[in-house]
Design an enzyme around this catalytic site. Structure first.
Site, mmCIF file in Angstrom:
data_model
loop_
_atom_site.group_PDB
_atom_site.id
_atom_site.type_symbol
_atom_site.label_atom_id
_atom_site.label_comp_id
_atom_site.label_asym_id
_atom_site.label_seq_id
_atom_site.Cartn_x
_atom_site.Cartn_y
_atom_site.Cartn_z
ATOM 1 N N LYS A 1 81.431 -66.006 -65.084
ATOM 2 C CA LYS A 1 81.529 -67.310 -65.634
ATOM 3 C C LYS A 1 80.968 -68.007 -65.679
ATOM 4 C CE LYS A 1 85.399 -70.940 -64.826
ATOM 5 N NZ LYS A 1 86.936 -70.754 -63.816
ATOM 6 N N GLY B 1 93.523 -76.312 -63.848
ATOM 7 C CA GLY B 1 94.250 -77.412 -63.986
ATOM 8 C C GLY B 1 96.072 -77.304 -63.962
#
Ligand SMILES: CC(=O)[C@@H](O)[C@H](O)COP(=O)(O)O
Length: 256
Positions: free
Chosen positions: A96, A184
Site C-alpha cells: 500500500k 476515515g
C-alpha cells in the site's frame, strides 16, 4: 470474490492492526472480522531488535495476507525504499503506497504517490496507492497500471465517513481496477454506504481499534461489508420525488 493482481479474497474487509489496547483484543477483533488482509506500517515491523515487542505476536501469520504500507514516507524514493525493505523481510510483493503530503490532515501527496506507484510497478510490486478522493488522480493511477485504487473517505483516524460521496461515486463508477475505500471510516453505516456505492472493499483501522468494544465493532464491520455488498448486487430502487403507494390498486376490485 475480490481479485487484486494475482491475489483473491473472499472477504472485502481489510483491517489495520494498530492502536489496539492490547494484543488479545487485537487478535479477537481480527478473528471475528473474518478479514483476510491485515495492513500495518513497515516502520512498525520489528526486524532489527528481537527484544522489542512484536505487534502481531498473537496473530496466526499463516492465516492472513499482509499488506504492508509505506506510512512515514514523504517522498516517492522513501516509499520505494520502505517497500523494498518489506519485500526483503519476506513479506509478499503487495504494497500500500502511502506518501503523506500534509502532517496535519495526513492527506496523501498526489505527485509523490503517482511517482512512487510508477517506480514500484517497474520493480514488479502489486501496487495499491492510498489517494485522496480526486477523480482525475484515480484515473492517472489506473493508467499507470496500479492493481487497485484506495481513495480516502476522509482523513485517517477522523471517523468522518465518506465526506465527498460525489467524488467517491465518480471514482468507483469509472474505475476498471478494484476500489478499496480507505481511511476515515467511523461507523458500520459508512462501510455499508461505501459498499452500496459499488466499492470493491473497505480498509479501516481506528473505527475498530478505538471503539469502546473493538471486538463487537469488528463484528459489526464484517456484517456491514456483507450487507452493503448484497445491497449493491441486489440493486437499490430509484429515488423518487413523490410517493408511490406500496399496495397496488390495479387489478383489485373492491365492493363488487
Ligand atoms: C492502517 C492504515 O493503513 C491507515 O493508514 C488507514 O488509512 C486506516 O485509516 P483509519 O484509521 O481512519 O481507518
Amino acid at each position: 470474490m475480490l481479485k487484486i493482481g494475482s491475489f483473491t479474497f473472499q472477504s472485502r474487509l481489510f483491517l489495520g492492526t494498530g492502536k489496539y489496547s492490547n494484543f488479545k483484543v487485537q487478535k479477537e477483533a481480527v478473528d471475528i472480522s473474518e478479514t483476510e488482509v491485515l495492513t500495518f506500517a513497515v516502520r512498525r515491523m520489528n526486524i532489527f531488535d528481537a527484544n522489542q515487542p512484536n505487534f502481531l505476536e498473537l496473530i496466526d501469520l499463516e492465516k492472513y495476507t499482509f499488506l504492508p504500507n509505506t506510512a512515514g514516507a514523504k517522498t516517492a524514493e522513501e516509499a520505494v525504499r520502505i517497500a523494498k525493505l518489506a519485500k526483503a523481510s519476506g513479506l509478499c510483493d503487495m504494497i500500500k503506497v502511502e506518501v503523506i503530503g500534509c502532517d496535519r490532515t495526513l492527506l496523501p501527496d498526489p505527485v509523490e504517490t503517482l511517482k512512487a506507484s510508477e517506480m514500484l510497478l517497474e520493480e514488479g510490486f502489486t501496487v495499491l496507492p492510498y489517494t485522496s478522493d480526486d477523480v482525475v488522480l484515480a484515473k492517472r493511477l489506473e493508467q499507470l497500471g496500479v492493481h487497485a485504487i484506495m481513495p480516502g473517505a476522509s482523513p485517517i483516524g477522523s471517523g468522518q465517513g465518506i465526506i465527498n460521496p460525489l467524488n467517491m461515486q465518480c471514482i468507483i463508477d469509472q474505475a476498471n481496477v478494484p476500489v478499496i475505500v480507505d481511511a476515515g471510516i467511523g461507523a458500520p453505516s459508512d462501510v455499508t454506504l461505501a459498499m452500496e456505492m459499488g466499492a470493491d472493499g473497505v480498509l479501516l483501522n481506528t473505527a475498530v481499534s478505538n471503539a469502546k468494544d473493538p471486538v463487537k465493532m469488528a463484528h459489526a464491520m464484517k456484517i456491514a461489508i456483507e450487507a452493503g455488498r448484497l445491497g449493491y448486487e441486489a440493486g437499490r430502487i430509484d429515488k423518487k420525488t413523490y410517493a408511490e403507494a406500496s399496495s397496488p390498486k390495479e387489478g383489485i376490485s373492491i365492493g363488487g
